[in-house]
Structure formats: C-alpha cells, structure tokens
Scaffold this active site. Structure first.
Site, PDB file in Angstrom:
ATOM      1  N   GLY A 129     -27.058  -3.259 -53.713  1.00  0.00           N
ATOM      2  CA  GLY A 129     -27.039  -4.130 -52.543  1.00  0.00           C
ATOM      3  C   GLY A 129     -27.268  -5.587 -52.893  1.00  0.00           C
ATOM      4  CG  ASP A 130     -29.493  -8.550 -56.175  1.00  0.00           C
ATOM      5  OD1 ASP A 130     -30.021  -9.437 -55.479  1.00  0.00           O
ATOM      6  OD2 ASP A 130     -29.123  -8.734 -57.356  1.00  0.00           O
ATOM      7  CB  ALA A 131     -24.224  -6.696 -56.983  1.00  0.00           C
TER       8      ALA A 131
END
Length: 151
Positions: free
Chosen positions: A29-31
């Site tokens: 999700g960070d990416a």
C-alpha cells in the site's frame, strides 16, 4: 479529474489479499499510495525539486494519519477492520514520529494495499476523495501564504 484506475494499470497478483499479513499489505500500500501522490502532483509541470517537496510532504506518516482520519467516515466496516489490523501489526517506526501516528499511517497503507488487491474500483473512489481533500488543503495553504499578515 484524473482517473487513477487508468493510471494504475498493473494487474494485482493472484494471491488472495486475506492470505497476506497486514505488514505485507502495508508495504504494498505504501508503494500504491506514493504512486498516487506522484501522479496527483505531476501537473502543472515544475522543477524536480518542487515535485519532490510536495510528494514528501504528503507521504509522511503524519499526513497519512491525517488522511485516514478524513477517510474514516467513508470507510466500510471491512475497510475499518483492515485498517485496524494494519495499525495493530505496525512495527516501531522512526523516532521522529509518535508511535500512534506511525501505527495509523501503517493502517492507512494496509487499507490501500488491500483495496488495490481486492477492489480497484473502491480504491479509485478512495483516491478521488483523497485527491479532492488534498487539493483543498493545498489550496487553503496557498491562500493563507498569499494573504497579508495582520499586524
């Protein structure tokens, strides 16, 4: 209005999201979130340093936690559960960030990773909500900076 579904065309893996640990969802999700923010600030054209400053300001844990607070009322119970799982799975973050903020940001990232893998249309809706909210914040900050200070 940007169609983030068209801008994030990668096909998700065939691994069911429920088989991934919350930390893996947050990592992914960070990416996804950083790509969303980079796309959001891609226009108007500007110098690379300006792009970088804008992106960094919005991918910080503090911003992510604030955006999760904004999104909370729009989240389904399943989405809230995924957020809580990600929040509770968060490892210790950097010392510059309060643990509570870091955990909220990790929960936010886990939710985005989960939605990318399970419901891209819902992720598109979340990104549209966020885009409007972020643009409003940026506009308000710009107007505040341009207003003459009262002395």
């Amino acid at each position: 209005m940007l169609d983030f579904g068209e801008l994030l065309p990668l096909q998700p893996p065939t691994i069911p999201a429920h088989q991934l640990p919350p930390a893996a969802l947050a990592y992914f999700g960070d990416a996804v979130y950083e790509l969303f923010i980079r796309l959001l600030f891609l226009t108007p054209p500007q110098r690379i340093n300006a792009y970088h400053r804008q992106v960094v300001a919005h991918v910080r844990a503090e911003s992510q936690a604030r955006y999760m607070d904004f999104l909370w009322e729009y989240c389904t119970e399943t989405e809230r559960s995924i957020f809580r799982q990600g929040r509770n799975a968060a490892a210790d973050g950097p010392k510059r960030v309060a643990a509570k903020i870091y955990r909220q940001a990790t929960g936010f990232e886990a939710l985005l990773g989960y939605l990318y893998l399970t419901n891209p249309q819902r992720l598109q809706e979340i990104f549209q909500l966020l885009a409007g909210h972020i643009r409003s914040e940026v506009e308000n900050k710009t107007h505040a900076a341009e207003s003459p200070s009262e002395m």
